[in-house]
Design a protein around this motif. Sequence first.
Motif, PDB file in Angstrom:
ATOM      1  N   SER A  76      40.958  76.856  30.207  1.00  0.00           N
ATOM      2  CA  SER A  76      41.788  77.466  31.242  1.00  0.00           C
ATOM      3  C   SER A  76      42.285  76.374  32.185  1.00  0.00           C
ATOM      4  N   GLU A  77      43.172  76.727  33.110  1.00  0.00           N
ATOM      5  CA  GLU A  77      43.700  75.734  34.043  1.00  0.00           C
ATOM      6  C   GLU A  77      42.582  75.138  34.893  1.00  0.00           C
ATOM      7  N   ASN A  78      41.676  75.985  35.375  1.00  0.00           N
ATOM      8  CA  ASN A  78      40.547  75.489  36.174  1.00  0.00           C
ATOM      9  C   ASN A  78      39.605  74.628  35.345  1.00  0.00           C
ATOM     10  N   GLU A  79      39.371  75.046  34.100  1.00  0.00           N
ATOM     11  CA  GLU A  79      38.510  74.264  33.212  1.00  0.00           C
ATOM     12  C   GLU A  79      39.147  72.914  32.879  1.00  0.00           C
ATOM     13  N   SER A  80      40.478  72.907  32.721  1.00  0.00           N
ATOM     14  CA  SER A  80      41.178  71.654  32.446  1.00  0.00           C
ATOM     15  C   SER A  80      41.056  70.692  33.619  1.00  0.00           C
ATOM     16  N   SER A  81      41.183  71.218  34.842  1.00  0.00           N
ATOM     17  CA  SER A  81      41.048  70.372  36.036  1.00  0.00           C
ATOM     18  C   SER A  81      39.658  69.776  36.127  1.00  0.00           C
ATOM     19  N   GLN A  82      38.649  70.586  35.866  1.00  0.00           N
ATOM     20  CA  GLN A  82      37.269  70.101  35.891  1.00  0.00           C
ATOM     21  C   GLN A  82      37.036  69.089  34.781  1.00  0.00           C
ATOM     22  N   PHE A  83      37.596  69.363  33.616  1.00  0.00           N
ATOM     23  CA  PHE A  83      37.469  68.454  32.473  1.00  0.00           C
ATOM     24  C   PHE A  83      38.062  67.087  32.803  1.00  0.00           C
ATOM     25  N   ARG A  84      39.241  67.076  33.423  1.00  0.00           N
ATOM     26  CA  ARG A  84      39.873  65.801  33.782  1.00  0.00           C
ATOM     27  C   ARG A  84      39.028  65.025  34.788  1.00  0.00           C
ATOM     28  N   ARG A  85      38.464  65.735  35.760  1.00  0.00           N
ATOM     29  CA  ARG A  85      37.648  65.076  36.783  1.00  0.00           C
ATOM     30  C   ARG A  85      36.383  64.477  36.207  1.00  0.00           C
ATOM     31  N   GLU A  86      35.768  65.183  35.262  1.00  0.00           N
ATOM     32  CA  GLU A  86      34.434  64.810  34.794  1.00  0.00           C
ATOM     33  C   GLU A  86      34.427  63.986  33.512  1.00  0.00           C
ATOM     34  N   GLN A  87      35.457  64.117  32.677  1.00  0.00           N
ATOM     35  CA  GLN A  87      35.422  63.504  31.350  1.00  0.00           C
ATOM     36  C   GLN A  87      36.434  62.369  31.152  1.00  0.00           C
ATOM     37  N   LEU A  88      37.460  62.330  31.999  1.00  0.00           N
ATOM     38  CA  LEU A  88      38.543  61.375  31.791  1.00  0.00           C
ATOM     39  C   LEU A  88      38.703  60.446  32.989  1.00  0.00           C
ATOM     40  N   GLY A  89      39.109  59.203  32.711  1.00  0.00           N
ATOM     41  CA  GLY A  89      39.511  58.268  33.749  1.00  0.00           C
ATOM     42  C   GLY A  89      40.959  57.882  33.496  1.00  0.00           C
ATOM     43  N   PHE A  90      41.717  57.693  34.573  1.00  0.00           N
ATOM     44  CA  PHE A  90      43.144  57.407  34.441  1.00  0.00           C
ATOM     45  C   PHE A  90      43.503  56.108  35.155  1.00  0.00           C
ATOM     46  N   VAL A  91      44.285  55.266  34.476  1.00  0.00           N
ATOM     47  CA  VAL A  91      44.836  54.060  35.080  1.00  0.00           C
ATOM     48  C   VAL A  91      46.340  54.084  34.826  1.00  0.00           C
ATOM     49  N   PHE A  92      47.129  53.962  35.908  1.00  0.00           N
ATOM     50  CA  PHE A  92      48.574  54.103  35.821  1.00  0.00           C
ATOM     51  C   PHE A  92      49.279  52.785  36.122  1.00  0.00           C
ATOM     52  N   GLN A  93      50.525  52.687  35.682  1.00  0.00           N
ATOM     53  CA  GLN A  93      51.340  51.504  35.960  1.00  0.00           C
ATOM     54  C   GLN A  93      51.527  51.311  37.464  1.00  0.00           C
ATOM     55  N   SER A  94      51.723  52.415  38.192  1.00  0.00           N
ATOM     56  CA  SER A  94      52.039  52.340  39.619  1.00  0.00           C
ATOM     57  C   SER A  94      50.799  52.441  40.511  1.00  0.00           C
ATOM     58  N   PHE A  95      49.615  52.326  39.924  1.00  0.00           N
ATOM     59  CA  PHE A  95      48.320  52.288  40.617  1.00  0.00           C
ATOM     60  C   PHE A  95      47.905  53.657  41.176  1.00  0.00           C
ATOM     61  N   ASN A  96      48.857  54.391  41.810  1.00  0.00           N
ATOM     62  CA  ASN A  96      48.584  55.726  42.376  1.00  0.00           C
ATOM     63  C   ASN A  96      47.439  55.723  43.382  1.00  0.00           C
ATOM     64  N   LEU A  97      47.405  54.695  44.235  1.00  0.00           N
ATOM     65  CA  LEU A  97      46.427  54.652  45.319  1.00  0.00           C
ATOM     66  C   LEU A  97      47.038  55.293  46.570  1.00  0.00           C
ATOM     67  N   LEU A  98      46.196  55.907  47.400  1.00  0.00           N
ATOM     68  CA  LEU A  98      46.654  56.543  48.627  1.00  0.00           C
ATOM     69  C   LEU A  98      46.612  55.535  49.768  1.00  0.00           C
ATOM     70  N   ASP A  99      47.765  55.283  50.363  1.00  0.00           N
ATOM     71  CA  ASP A  99      47.850  54.270  51.418  1.00  0.00           C
ATOM     72  C   ASP A  99      47.102  54.665  52.685  1.00  0.00           C
ATOM     73  N   THR A 100      46.844  55.962  52.871  1.00  0.00           N
ATOM     74  CA  THR A 100      46.133  56.421  54.069  1.00  0.00           C
ATOM     75  C   THR A 100      44.621  56.235  53.952  1.00  0.00           C
ATOM     76  N   PHE A 101      44.140  55.894  52.749  1.00  0.00           N
ATOM     77  CA  PHE A 101      42.713  55.641  52.512  1.00  0.00           C
ATOM     78  C   PHE A 101      42.510  54.146  52.313  1.00  0.00           C
ATOM     79  N   ASN A 102      41.326  53.647  52.679  1.00  0.00           N
ATOM     80  CA  ASN A 102      41.015  52.281  52.285  1.00  0.00           C
ATOM     81  C   ASN A 102      40.628  52.267  50.806  1.00  0.00           C
ATOM     82  N   ASN A 103      40.428  51.083  50.261  1.00  0.00           N
ATOM     83  CA  ASN A 103      40.157  50.977  48.822  1.00  0.00           C
ATOM     84  C   ASN A 103      38.867  51.684  48.429  1.00  0.00           C
ATOM     85  N   ARG A 104      37.861  51.606  49.269  1.00  0.00           N
ATOM     86  CA  ARG A 104      36.585  52.263  48.976  1.00  0.00           C
ATOM     87  C   ARG A 104      36.791  53.773  48.824  1.00  0.00           C
TER      88      ARG A 104
END
Length: 253
Positions: A76-104
């Motif tokens: 389901s959509e909720n199960e897919s979201s949980q699956f992505r959080r728990e089972q997958l790691g993502f690395v993107f070309q554009s980094f996708n870091l949040l500028d309002t957060f520090n790196n930690r």
Amino acid sequence: MSLLNLKHIKKVFATGSESEVQALKDISFPVEKGDYVAIMGESGSGKSTLLNIIATLDQPTSGEIKLNDIDLSRLSENESSQFRREQLGFVFQSFNLLDTFNNRDNIYLPLVLAKKSPQFMAEQLKPLSKALGIEQLLDRQPSEVSGGQKQRVAIARALIVNPQLLLADEPTGALDSNNSEKILSTFEQINQRGQTILMVTHSAQAASYAQRTLFIKDGKIYNELYRGNQSKSQYLQKINDSLTALENNREVD
């Protein structure tokens, strides 16, 4: 049993009342635990569509995809979201870091969403930041570090959940050659420690770090190479030969 198994994946996009585009026509391949697989192909060949399907960000029109014998198309959509959080790691070309957060805090984000304790997050980060050489960057903002350092932070964020599968979409596309080589060496080291990696790339140089390379053309797997005992330079030559054959629409030797 393979970690990831794709069987006869097809993806059709409707572009109008009667027209449609076949992005993927018939894709089948397994990925074993500990594999490092590069996926190559021209723009529009279906690479990104395939990655989105594996990431459960899109669904195939037909076919079967399983990770650890879990049928991803049945989540389901909720199960897919949980699956992505728990089972997958993502690395993107554009980094996708949040500028309002520090790196930690950028690195902690997947664990925050999973409602892990601050102590747990700190324990997970300590060996990871040391291995990636970013211990001195944690309290700085993404805007205060270089592109290569941003990508190391992004890799830490992807790995902090101990993912079954690391998905990388053009991870060196925004970097110069020096930083690209450093990031690719990092991926190689991560893989040698047992992390399974699936990387989409236009770069033959990047693909030469992988153990195996799949070439996609017109929605199908056109060719497949295994590095085996070849050196990076030998494997790079094989990849370039395959890309030339791909461009010239001829069979690969």
